[in-house]
Scaffold this active site. Sequence first.
Site, short mmCIF file in Angstrom:
data_model
loop_
_atom_site.label_atom_id
_atom_site.label_comp_id
_atom_site.label_asym_id
_atom_site.label_seq_id
_atom_site.Cartn_x
_atom_site.Cartn_y
_atom_site.Cartn_z
N GLY A 153 0.84 -1.20 0.00
CA GLY A 153 0.00 0.00 0.00
C GLY A 153 0.86 1.24 0.00
N HIS A 196 8.14 -7.86 -3.55
CA HIS A 196 6.88 -8.17 -4.25
C HIS A 196 7.00 -9.46 -5.06
CE1 HIS A 196 4.66 -4.46 -3.35
NE2 HIS A 196 5.87 -3.93 -3.26
N ASP A 232 -15.17 -8.65 -24.33
CA ASP A 232 -16.07 -8.98 -23.22
C ASP A 232 -17.47 -9.35 -23.72
OD1 ASP A 232 -13.87 -8.32 -21.78
OD2 ASP A 232 -14.56 -6.32 -21.24
N CYS A 236 5.06 -6.41 1.63
CA CYS A 236 5.48 -5.01 1.75
C CYS A 236 4.72 -4.30 2.89
CB CYS A 236 5.30 -4.31 0.40
SG CYS A 236 6.21 -2.77 0.32
N GLU A 243 4.63 -10.89 -6.59
CA GLU A 243 3.61 -10.93 -7.66
C GLU A 243 4.10 -10.33 -8.97
OE1 GLU A 243 3.70 -9.12 -4.99
OE2 GLU A 243 2.77 -7.14 -5.19
N LYS A 248 -9.39 -10.01 -17.25
CA LYS A 248 -9.38 -10.04 -18.72
C LYS A 248 -8.70 -11.31 -19.26
CE LYS A 248 -10.35 -7.22 -22.20
NZ LYS A 248 -11.54 -6.38 -22.25
#
Length: 519
Positions: free
Chosen positions: A59, A175, A233, A86, A177, A375
């Site tokens: 954050g 991180h 979509d 983090c 990710e 997505k």
Amino acid sequence: MSQDIIGDRILIFDFGSQYTQLIARRVRELGIYCEIYSYKSTITSIKKFNPKGIILSGGPETVKQKGSPKVPSKLFSLNIPILGICYGMQSIAQQMGGKVKLASKREFGHAKLRVLNKASGLLKGITKNSINVWMSHGDQVVSLPKGFKTFAKTNNSPIAGLFHPQKKIYGLQFHPEVTHTPQGKQILKNFVGDICDCKGLWNSKNIISKAVAEIREKVGSEKVLLGLSGGVDSAVVAALLSKAIGDQLTCVFVDNGLLRLNEGDQVMDTFKSKFGIKVKRVNAGNQFLKDLKGKIDPEHKRKAIGKTFIDVFLKEAKKNQKIKWLAQGTIYPDVIESAGNTNGTAHVIKSHHNVGGLPDYLKLPVIEPLKDLFKDEVRKIGLELGLPREILFRHPFPGPGLGVRILGEIKREYIRILQLADDIFIRELVEEGYYDKVSQAFAVFLPVKSVGVVGDSRRYEYVIALRAVETIDFMTAKAATLPHSFLEKVSNRVMNEIPEVSRVTYDISSKPPATIEWE
Ligand code: XMP
């Protein structure tokens, strides 16, 4: 979503990091369902979600500041494994009695993580003593809370990894990710797979079965209307609804005359001919052109296109009195971003789509079968449903279409010139293997005339600009560095094949300060 089909689940507790959605995508890539919850969520809603593990995101704040976001202390006694990343790790340390201080040096970018021991289990399968990781922090943990141990450090962070063996609480200063931490996926896998013992069932086949069952249960034998745009979509919603309810689905495809070359025919060919879906094509190009007459301001043009779309769509929808549901291609990031509050419950209409506001007009309940999907998941299930790659992996196309790629007033002649130029550019990009390497590419029509020469005669014709950008999030972008020889080839083709064009330019502006579209 019920747990039987989707398997175990992870809750991502969001402290507002730019990477929160990335954490969720990584977890889902591992086949585990997860949802993002705001740090303001209540313990009751968290328990109701019934996660097998919780990941606290990073954050932008500092835990040193009074009033900064906190982990609800009850979270630590739920007996569910927790991984703080983090800011998430710093809040664990601070709230559990450790010490966090503002580092003398902000650590941002690549760092070498020294592995001190493997006791946490998070680094299982990582054989090296030192790995590359991505850092982005100002605060650092300087003393551990009681019962915690350190398992990794970097030059700037003496405690870059911590854990409490009995409580199963873990923290990473870096991180995992982001792709800049190459072993990050393994680390997340160790957490969700081994430590949380999640059994993953989150895959395309199960996602489709679940969605089909939910759609059938919701709509029963009633009729559903979908506005088909040709975008990813709405295409996937169409294929999914068609699988679930067959000819109870009716699609309306408003051809506004501002689409790419032959796009309208392709949409009809895919959905009507190949999928056997009832699609009503409304050729409304003339009405759009009429309503755009004299408009030169981009926002006026956008508004006119949006309004005409709604008028045309509603007129069509009203013809069919039996319709009881309106389907929409809302996806998970729309839900998260539009809600501004990630408690996993807000459902909103895609505001940047021209269909915004339709449900109020139609007073129909909305069905949004993609609202839990990212997505990339939408694309995967689209492939599984048999949709063509050209539709699923197409660059984004703005709702107002070529209306914002023809500068100033729109004229029929300009549309045709732009469609032809754009088609040449896109076909060449595909042919030379650049299409999938750039994030978005298109041609722009400039209504100014420039001098050219053909044989012995001068000609005085329009200008086409080519634009190709690389971007992750479309918020910032840089011009793609396409080879000069390639651009030269496209430029020659455009000028030779379209007599109304005498000059081609390549746009090298970055965003910011420019935008991706020219209007
Ligand atoms: P800009 O030009 O703002 O574009 O840098 C960022 C992304 O948004 C798309 N875009 C739009 N999409 N309606 C849409 O549906 C619009 O009015 C619109 N304007 C821009 C643009 O194509 C790019 O992908």
